[in-house]
Design a protein around this motif. Structure first.
Motif, PDB file in Angstrom:
ATOM      1  N   ARG A  30       0.835  -1.212   0.000  1.00 20.07           N
ATOM      2  CA  ARG A  30       0.000   0.000   0.000  1.00 20.07           C
ATOM      3  C   ARG A  30       0.865   1.254   0.000  1.00 20.07           C
ATOM      4  O   ARG A  30       2.053   1.226   0.345  1.00 20.07           O
ATOM      5  CB  ARG A  30      -0.965  -0.016   1.190  1.00 20.07           C
ATOM      6  N   ALA A  62       0.284   5.153   1.586  1.00 18.71           N
ATOM      7  CA  ALA A  62      -0.652   5.734   2.561  1.00 18.71           C
ATOM      8  C   ALA A  62      -0.317   7.203   2.838  1.00 18.71           C
ATOM      9  O   ALA A  62       0.121   7.555   3.935  1.00 18.71           O
ATOM     10  CB  ALA A  62      -0.601   4.908   3.844  1.00 18.71           C
ATOM     11  N   PRO A  63      -0.523   8.083   1.859  1.00 12.79           N
ATOM     12  CA  PRO A  63      -0.164   9.492   2.071  1.00 12.79           C
ATOM     13  C   PRO A  63      -1.114  10.222   3.019  1.00 12.79           C
ATOM     14  O   PRO A  63      -2.313   9.952   3.028  1.00 12.79           O
ATOM     15  CB  PRO A  63      -0.269  10.085   0.657  1.00 12.79           C
ATOM     16  N   GLU A  88      -4.538   9.025   4.548  1.00 15.77           N
ATOM     17  CA  GLU A  88      -4.445   9.080   6.013  1.00 15.77           C
ATOM     18  C   GLU A  88      -4.878  10.470   6.516  1.00 15.77           C
ATOM     19  O   GLU A  88      -4.074  11.250   7.022  1.00 15.77           O
ATOM     20  CB  GLU A  88      -3.038   8.680   6.452  1.00 15.77           C
ATOM     21  N   TYR A 135      -1.493   8.349  14.817  1.00 16.61           N
ATOM     22  CA  TYR A 135      -1.040   7.684  13.576  1.00 16.61           C
ATOM     23  C   TYR A 135      -0.675   6.220  13.834  1.00 16.61           C
ATOM     24  O   TYR A 135      -1.056   5.327  13.076  1.00 16.61           O
ATOM     25  CB  TYR A 135       0.159   8.473  13.012  1.00 16.61           C
ATOM     26  N   VAL A 142      -2.612   3.283  11.726  1.00 14.93           N
ATOM     27  CA  VAL A 142      -1.889   2.594  10.659  1.00 14.93           C
ATOM     28  C   VAL A 142      -1.882   1.076  10.911  1.00 14.93           C
ATOM     29  O   VAL A 142      -2.056   0.278   9.982  1.00 14.93           O
ATOM     30  CB  VAL A 142      -0.476   3.217  10.519  1.00 14.93           C
ATOM     31  N   LYS A 150       5.315  17.417   2.652  1.00 15.62           N
ATOM     32  CA  LYS A 150       4.185  17.895   1.851  1.00 15.62           C
ATOM     33  C   LYS A 150       3.690  19.236   2.360  1.00 15.62           C
ATOM     34  O   LYS A 150       3.226  20.065   1.617  1.00 15.62           O
ATOM     35  CB  LYS A 150       3.038  16.876   1.883  1.00 15.62           C
TER      36      LYS A 150
END
Ligand code: GLU
Length: 306
Positions: free
Chosen positions: A6, A8-9, A42, A180, A184, A239
């Motif tokens: 996967r 998962a950004p 995410e 997180y 996750v 980001k």
């Protein structure tokens, strides 16, 4: 061998070179194993989520020619599931209810010594600081003392002492948001992920995630960490920071993909610089090798015009 990977950004901004590295590495590894590759957004932390960023990330992935399996998963749809798992862990005695304030924790010598460190969570001692009571409570996983060891597919044997570095870590924050690490692990398990391929910035988190998998009686996921892309000042691309977006000018994506392959220690032939995106992907899938990453040392991302 069954393989499900996967990407998962977190939708905190646009994809940049570093997130493209994680996307390409996880995608090629899955395809080279004839496995599946899922995309999970995410969007766990509403204050950090940027409006429109998730759609933009998905559009950029599509434009680069990534093809994911099944529907895109969204963490914002999963809060009930996270709450149930925290309750299950609490019922099993694995949770510490903590009233330590952030300022009390930040005064601990372990945290003073780390000031200026990455945005990782603060160290929390195994014995709670009862004296530092503050309104609101966080729920933390009770962490066993001693190292967590695991075999990273690229880096080899890793040994990380969670108790000594972060201690009992947060599952649910004082403001009620889920952490997180919890989300996750719950989602990787719910989606049947067998292999996680991502940047070395998450290597320390892997030990926490393995402890959580153990506490939940889950089979451990296989991990492989990729070199971290940094800017000319040695800072991690992010980001939400100023890293140039990887949207690519039309016609530039194939050569951008070639530079990601080079960053990952692949050896694309020079002719590929003038090839189509499909041709680059085809070459990359057939020639994928994991022995050229050269460890976790940060590497400067190439300067790209667009
Ligand atoms: N959402 C995380 C990020 O964008 C990645 C999580 C993961 O791959 O485990 O950095």
């Amino acid at each position: 061998m069954s393989y499900r990977g996967r990407f998962a950004p977190s939708p905190t901004g646009r994809l940049h070179f570093g997130s493209l590295v994680a996307a390409v590495g996880s995608y090629l590894d899955a395809r080279a194993h004839e496995g599946e590759w899922l995309v999970r957004i995410e969007d766990l932390d509403p204050p950090r989520t940027r409006p429109g960023a998730a759609d933009q990330i998905l559009a950029d992935l599509e434009a680069y020619g990534f093809k994911w399996d099944g529907q895109v998963a969204w963490q914002s749809d999963r809060f009930d599931a996270y709450g149930e798992i925290v309750q299950r862990l609490a019922g099993a005695g694995a949770v510490r209810v903590c009233s330590c304030s952030r300022s009390a924790l930040s005064r601990l010598p372990e945290n003073v010594a780390r000031s200026g460190d990455s945005g990782d969570e603060l160290f929390h001692p195994l014995a709670c600081l009862e004296a530092a009571a503050a309104p609101g409570r966080s729920l933390r996983l009770r962490v066993p003392d001693g190292p967590v060891t695991f075999a990273d597919r690229s880096l080899g044997l890793q040994s990380i002492n969670v108790a000594a570095t972060v201690g009992d870590f947060v599952l649910q924050r004082r403001d009620g948001l889920f952490a997180y690490q919890l989300a996750v692990v719950v989602d990787d398990a719910a989606q049947g992920i067998t292999d996680v391929v991502r940047g070395c910035d998450l290597l320390a988190s892997t030990a926490r995630q393995l402890l959580l998998q153990r506490a939940l009686g889950l089979a451990p996921v296989r991990y492989m960490h990729l070199p971290l892309a940094v800017d000319e000042r040695g800072l991690k691309l992010s980001k939400s920071g100023e890293a140039p977006a990887a949207d690519g000018c039309d016609g530039e994506r194939a050569s951008r993909l070639v530079s990601v392959l080079e960053f990952l220690g692949q050896t694309p032939p020079p002719a590929l610089l003038h090839a189509s995106l499909d041709e680059v992907w085809e070459w990359a899938r057939r020639h994928w090798r994991i022995d050229g990453f050269a460890g976790c040392a940060a590497r400067t991302a190439p300067q790209v015009a667009c």
